[in-house]
Write an enzyme that holds these catalytic residues in place. Structure first.
Site, PDB file in Angstrom:
ATOM      1  N   ASN A   1       0.866  -1.180   0.000  1.00 28.84           N
ATOM      2  CA  ASN A   1       0.000   0.000   0.000  1.00 28.84           C
ATOM      3  C   ASN A   1       0.900   1.227   0.000  1.00 28.84           C
ATOM      4  OD1 ASN A   1      -1.769   2.082   0.493  1.00 28.84           O
ATOM      5  ND2 ASN A   1      -2.418   1.367   2.528  1.00 28.84           N
TER       6      ASN A   1
ATOM      7  N   LYS B   1       0.178   4.264  -0.295  1.00 25.73           N
ATOM      8  CA  LYS B   1      -0.447   5.472   0.283  1.00 25.73           C
ATOM      9  C   LYS B   1      -0.196   6.674  -0.633  1.00 25.73           C
ATOM     10  CE  LYS B   1      -0.228   3.224   4.731  1.00 25.73           C
ATOM     11  NZ  LYS B   1      -0.102   3.293   6.188  1.00 25.73           N
TER      12      LYS B   1
ATOM     13  N   HIS C   1      -9.434   0.862   5.010  1.00 27.97           N
ATOM     14  CA  HIS C   1      -8.155   1.102   5.699  1.00 27.97           C
ATOM     15  C   HIS C   1      -8.396   2.053   6.871  1.00 27.97           C
ATOM     16  CE1 HIS C   1      -4.080   2.419   6.506  1.00 27.97           C
ATOM     17  NE2 HIS C   1      -3.678   1.345   5.860  1.00 27.97           N
TER      18      HIS C   1
ATOM     19  N   GLU D   1      -6.832   4.515   7.914  1.00 24.91           N
ATOM     20  CA  GLU D   1      -6.654   5.941   7.600  1.00 24.91           C
ATOM     21  C   GLU D   1      -7.913   6.508   6.950  1.00 24.91           C
ATOM     22  OE1 GLU D   1      -2.927   5.469   5.519  1.00 24.91           O
ATOM     23  OE2 GLU D   1      -2.001   4.897   7.420  1.00 24.91           O
TER      24      GLU D   1
ATOM     25  N   GLU E   1      -4.969  -4.992  10.571  1.00 19.56           N
ATOM     26  CA  GLU E   1      -3.995  -3.938  10.781  1.00 19.56           C
ATOM     27  C   GLU E   1      -4.315  -3.223  12.096  1.00 19.56           C
ATOM     28  OE1 GLU E   1      -2.080  -2.703   6.780  1.00 19.56           O
ATOM     29  OE2 GLU E   1      -3.826  -1.446   7.085  1.00 19.56           O
TER      30      GLU E   1
ATOM     31  N   GLY F   1       2.654   2.425  10.814  1.00 14.99           N
ATOM     32  CA  GLY F   1       3.594   3.545  10.689  1.00 14.99           C
ATOM     33  C   GLY F   1       4.313   3.911  11.973  1.00 14.99           C
TER      34      GLY F   1
ATOM     35  N   SER G   1       3.719  -1.927  10.428  1.00 14.05           N
ATOM     36  CA  SER G   1       5.172  -1.998  10.668  1.00 14.05           C
ATOM     37  C   SER G   1       5.755  -3.371  10.340  1.00 14.05           C
ATOM     38  CB  SER G   1       5.502  -1.571  12.100  1.00 14.05           C
ATOM     39  OG  SER G   1       5.120  -0.220  12.302  1.00 14.05           O
TER      40      SER G   1
END
Ligand code: 13P
Length: 253
Positions: free
Chosen positions: A11, A13, A98, A100, A170, A176, A216
């Site tokens: 991904n 992003k 996701h 985000e 996730e 991140g 991560s």
């Protein structure tokens, strides 16, 4: 469960220019183990999907996915990209839900259900993301949260409709941050997800479903995470932007 497909998806992003993106693709092509049976998917930003597809020609089997799609079919939705548009440029996968998108764009279960519907109508394989926030793990509601995320969206569909579904666990606290879930945490949650899917659908369906870990995951820790019985691969953020690291992850089974 030998029959489950091993998958590594990148991904990207909101990163890179087109020239950076094509260089990254070249790096992946050059470093990828040609004998690997792992399915490789890259999810670049929308404007790069078609150029990458053309750039790749028939060189290697790298599959393309998008990071999102609209919940609407078509029409006056300025700035949106439909599942049909993605299918028309030979994009075969789409990330849905996701964290985000859930957090920064307030995507709700209702919207995610519609997005999944649009993806399935257009024969896109959805990579549906689930995962708890740090406070939810701390107050031990993480299993309930993940179960609700699955139930509130997936039960609108039949097992047959979801035949190409891929799940990605996730944990938000791992995305991140450089702090990945431990193998014990990942295995425990992946097994729980598989059990939940078998309760919502059937055991056969649950056993055949690829559940990816994301957060991560990198070239150093992928091997131990992928060795977990219920971890069938990874959804990779930061490390998917480095060709050598991404290819090491693809070979980490
Ligand atoms: P990182 O690998 O950068 O933690 O991101 C994970 C992710 O969000 C993939 O979708």
């Amino acid at each position: 469960m030998g029959f489950r497909r091993k998958i590594v998806a990148g991904n990207w992003k909101m990163n890179n220019s087109l020239s950076d993106a094509l260089a990254l693709v070249d790096g992946i092509v050059a470093n990828l183990d040609k004998h690997s049976t792992t399915k490789v998917i890259i999810c670049p930003p929308f404007p790069f999907i078609s150029p990458i597809k053309q750039h790749l020609k028939d060189l290697v089997k790298i599959n393309l996915g998008a990071q999102n799609c609209s919940e609407h079919i078509a029409g006056a939705y300025t700035g949106e990209v439909s599942a049909q548009m993605l299918a028309s440029v030979n994009c075969n996968y789409v990330i849905i839900g996701h964290s985000e998108r859930r957090t920064y764009f307030n995507e709700t279960n209702e919207q995610l259900t519609q997005k999944l519907k649009r993806a399935l109508e257009n024969n896109l394989s959805p990579i549906f993301c689930i995962g708890e926030k740090i406070e939810q793990r701390k107050n031990e509601t993480h299993f309930t949260i993940v179960k609700d995320q699955l139930k509130n969206v997936l039960t609108h569909f039949s097992e047959k409709e979801l035949k190409n579904l891929i799940l990605a666990y996730e944990p938000v606290w791992a995305i991140g941050t450089g702090v990945n879930a431990t193998t014990a945490q990942a295995q425990e949650m992946h097994a729980f997800i598989r059990k939940t899917i078998s309760e919502l659908f059937t055991t056969d369906f649950a056993n055949g479903l690829s559940i990816l870990y994301g957060g991560s995951c990198n070239a150093q820790n992928a091997k131990e995470l992928f060795a977990c019985a219920d971890v069938d691969g990874g959804l990779i953020g930061g490390a998917s932007l480095k060709a050598a690291d991404f290819c090491t992850i693809v070979s980490s089974f």
